[in-house]
Design an enzyme around this catalytic site. Sequence first.
Site, PDB file in Angstrom:
ATOM      1  N   THR A  29     -21.678  57.372 -43.795  1.00 37.76           N
ATOM      2  CA  THR A  29     -21.396  56.105 -44.479  1.00 37.76           C
ATOM      3  C   THR A  29     -21.766  56.208 -45.954  1.00 37.76           C
ATOM      4  O   THR A  29     -20.972  55.860 -46.839  1.00 37.76           O
ATOM      5  CB  THR A  29     -22.144  54.936 -43.810  1.00 37.76           C
ATOM      6  OG1 THR A  29     -21.589  54.726 -42.510  1.00 37.76           O
ATOM      7  CG2 THR A  29     -22.012  53.661 -44.610  1.00 37.76           C
ATOM      8  N   ASN A  33     -12.374  58.012 -34.865  1.00 40.84           N
ATOM      9  CA  ASN A  33     -13.521  57.805 -33.996  1.00 40.84           C
ATOM     10  C   ASN A  33     -13.207  57.077 -32.702  1.00 40.84           C
ATOM     11  O   ASN A  33     -13.946  57.172 -31.741  1.00 40.84           O
ATOM     12  CB  ASN A  33     -14.619  57.042 -34.755  1.00 40.84           C
ATOM     13  CG  ASN A  33     -14.100  55.785 -35.400  1.00 40.84           C
ATOM     14  OD1 ASN A  33     -13.207  55.832 -36.248  1.00 40.84           O
ATOM     15  ND2 ASN A  33     -14.617  54.638 -34.987  1.00 40.84           N
ATOM     16  N   GLN A  49     -16.387  62.790 -37.225  1.00 43.35           N
ATOM     17  CA  GLN A  49     -16.064  63.116 -35.830  1.00 43.35           C
ATOM     18  C   GLN A  49     -15.499  64.524 -35.697  1.00 43.35           C
ATOM     19  O   GLN A  49     -15.467  65.073 -34.596  1.00 43.35           O
ATOM     20  CB  GLN A  49     -15.036  62.108 -35.276  1.00 43.35           C
ATOM     21  CG  GLN A  49     -15.540  60.700 -35.126  1.00 43.35           C
ATOM     22  CD  GLN A  49     -16.637  60.569 -34.076  1.00 43.35           C
ATOM     23  OE1 GLN A  49     -16.854  61.446 -33.239  1.00 43.35           O
ATOM     24  NE2 GLN A  49     -17.364  59.462 -34.131  1.00 43.35           N
ATOM     25  N   SER A  64     -21.914  63.552 -40.797  1.00 42.11           N
ATOM     26  CA  SER A  64     -23.140  62.919 -40.305  1.00 42.11           C
ATOM     27  C   SER A  64     -23.807  63.854 -39.317  1.00 42.11           C
ATOM     28  O   SER A  64     -23.170  64.285 -38.349  1.00 42.11           O
ATOM     29  CB  SER A  64     -22.785  61.632 -39.550  1.00 42.11           C
ATOM     30  OG  SER A  64     -23.215  60.502 -40.233  1.00 42.11           O
ATOM     31  N   HIS A  82     -26.049  63.344 -36.944  1.00 44.86           N
ATOM     32  CA  HIS A  82     -26.291  62.919 -35.554  1.00 44.86           C
ATOM     33  C   HIS A  82     -25.051  63.014 -34.670  1.00 44.86           C
ATOM     34  O   HIS A  82     -25.139  62.840 -33.467  1.00 44.86           O
ATOM     35  CB  HIS A  82     -26.884  61.513 -35.521  1.00 44.86           C
ATOM     36  CG  HIS A  82     -25.925  60.418 -35.821  1.00 44.86           C
ATOM     37  ND1 HIS A  82     -25.381  59.622 -34.847  1.00 44.86           N
ATOM     38  CD2 HIS A  82     -25.396  59.986 -36.995  1.00 44.86           C
ATOM     39  CE1 HIS A  82     -24.569  58.732 -35.410  1.00 44.86           C
ATOM     40  NE2 HIS A  82     -24.567  58.935 -36.703  1.00 44.86           N
ATOM     41  N   THR A  94     -36.296  61.142 -52.904  1.00 44.75           N
ATOM     42  CA  THR A  94     -36.897  62.400 -52.450  1.00 44.75           C
ATOM     43  C   THR A  94     -35.984  63.095 -51.444  1.00 44.75           C
ATOM     44  O   THR A  94     -35.498  62.461 -50.502  1.00 44.75           O
ATOM     45  CB  THR A  94     -38.275  62.119 -51.803  1.00 44.75           C
ATOM     46  OG1 THR A  94     -39.087  61.504 -52.791  1.00 44.75           O
ATOM     47  CG2 THR A  94     -38.922  63.396 -51.305  1.00 44.75           C
ATOM     48  N   CYS A 121     -15.263  41.382 -25.036  1.00 44.90           N
ATOM     49  CA  CYS A 121     -14.773  40.522 -23.968  1.00 44.90           C
ATOM     50  C   CYS A 121     -14.378  39.166 -24.534  1.00 44.90           C
ATOM     51  O   CYS A 121     -13.386  38.575 -24.172  1.00 44.90           O
ATOM     52  CB  CYS A 121     -15.866  40.348 -22.929  1.00 44.90           C
ATOM     53  SG  CYS A 121     -15.417  39.391 -21.491  1.00 44.90           S
TER      54      CYS A 121
END
Lengths: 383, 389
Positions: free
Chosen positions: A75, A155, A185, A203, A205, A241, A329
């Site tokens: 992001t 994604n 992705q 990214s 993760h 940093t 939903c």
Amino acid sequence: MGEKYYFDNAASTRPYGEVTEGLRDYCMNCYANPSSNHSLGFEALKTLDFASEWLLKELRLPSKNYEVIYTSGATESANLALRGTIERSERLLRSSFAITSIEHHCVSQTAAYLERRGATSCVLKVDKLGQLIPESVSDGINSTTSIASIIWVNNETGAAQDIKGIVDLVKGINPSTLVHIDAAQAFGKVTQDISGVDMVSISGHKFHAPKGVGALIVKKGLQLAPIIFGGGQQKNLRSGTINAPMIYAMGKAARIGIENGSKEQLQELSSYLLKCFVQEFGEEPLNSMLPEGIYSPHILNVSFESLKGEVFMRMLEEQDVFVSTSSACSSKAENKDSALYAMGYGKKRVDSALRISISVDNTKGQIDYLIDKIKNIKKRLSH
Amino acid sequence: MSVHNRLILIKYGEISLKGANRGFFVKTLDKNIRIALKGFPGVTINHIQSRITISNVSQSDEAGVVERLAKVFGIVRIALAYETDPDMDSIQEIAAIAVGDSGANSFKVETTRADKRFPLTSPEISAQVGAYVLANAPGLVVDVRNPDFILHIELRKNAYVYYKQVECEAGLPLGTGGDGLVLLSGGIDSPVASYMIARRGMKMHGIHFHSYPYTSLQALEKAKSLAEILAVQNNGFVLYIVNLAKIQEAIAVNCNAPYFTILLRRAMYRIADMLAEQKGIGALVTGESLGQVASQTMEGMACSSAVAKKLILRPLVSFDKMDIVKIAKRIGTFETSILPYEDCCSIFTPKHPQIRPRIDRAQIEEDKIPNYLELLVAAFEEKDMAQFE
């Protein structure tokens, strides 16, 4: 706690054990500030070279042409790419830029912000398989286009773009248009020659590093305006940093992915998942994966129109199976931005969409379990 | 200088009129005040002729104590008062100190003389104190018609002097009106209904119905958050949680679509009734408001609550939505109620609900469900519970 059947790897992956262990050791031993002028600081700074080497290797980008700016994730990287390009001057703030109709919010919301600041955006359309339509690119890019941002692997559906083809097309129309690729992705899942791109966002993760670290890979010599101000770290492009431990972890995850042949493992699992799914439920529910070759192997997007995706997701969750859905939903909380709409699917199909996303952590046994649970839920509802 | 204390003077209106039950009401109010002020251990609570005083409140705690007391049902008003000896010198002196920080231009004095042995009449006291204040606070004038503030003097065993008052909840002390069970949905109305009945002294308990996996866990969390907010004025709140997913599935499979919603409401009333019976709770409370949604027509309400034996209270039945919203905002439940998690999945919502359902037809629909009573009892017995302080 029983076994968790985690099929939401497009949302986030579990860090490799070696990565978390390495991260712990790194934190304990290499704690100096990489910007400090003593030898400990210098040692920490070298971590960046280690990580850059493996990130660029995975993307098959030559280190003589590209450098890496470390961020908190894709992001921030996408924000830096787009804002950093357009906010450089008043002229650029009045320029036009292009994004696809299936971008992640990190790009589409940054685009909306830049529009509020005066720039003009152009949305490049995709076909019903999620592939960028070449005519849409030719129509959308012109002599005033400052930057085009393309999501490599979507994604929601896993739809993968022909990056090289797009870069050639864009540069053919306007050689000075920069091309930014959102590879959050794609990284570690698909391979392509993308050597013409100007910027790539990733990214950690999403490929088994911890959350909170990412990178923007930039063609050397490119001018960007910073979006974070402070101590002038990372050539003044990203003050703050330097997060050496997490950068180390991300580099290590990239390296493990390459050395363990994770793409091949993923492809095998993916084929197995597709085979089992189609055997049991046919091709009708598929929103992705077929035809082969134009989707990333890690995302299977399906719709069982008898049930909202959100409800299906919770019925699986009751049985320790975790998948994801992008639509809600409630009619109020609908996801109007779903990539499936851009691909031409209707509301019912979108509302019932389920995203099953795998990683090398999954096993064939887990896939069997998943298929079995889906089967049971379909049975429960067909009385 | 005369001796004086600063204290908080609590006025309870309606309950002082309760005749023979007065003792019970005041005792309950006292208990509730002690619960409310649990977080302020140093304070002292005393009773003086239809007033309760809170003293030993530190300056830093005062605002917090006032805020907390303002939420206690049964308290009409509280005054930030000075207590002094019941003689004119002390009263005048303290009156001048009390008005010192008012920042106002005009005032008048009003005296209440509960101790009739005091040598001056109320108007005489007011006149003398007024004159003294005028002489000592340059710039202030007396305006009996439209004063900026009223300086109150109450003569009891001691004298109380104040002009700052805070309007409170009024109502009746919680616990004097029995026990009620509110059907707490997670929407805007039911927390307001619970609050309004609690304000009349009824200790509330809650029952929340969800349909996981058809509804989300966030919707359940929302109901819990509302219960937690209601707990403050309710001396705690117990929320019972019942999953209706299997009942909804049975209704959807066996019954006519236009009756889905009303049948679900009847299931809720039935289970709430079972719970009330089990826990010795006397009334069911709902947030229903006439005509607000398809199931809240006259016929809808009659049809759904026909299955319950307990007294049913619908405090909002005549309220417009915007009036309900106003109260929800005031009691702090609105922001939580509008979080976007629906309490009922739309797959069980018929396109054309029956807005004039008939009790006999509803019964026929329910008879189509095999072992319906067993299903209801099972859902009731598998209930969960969450408790909030």
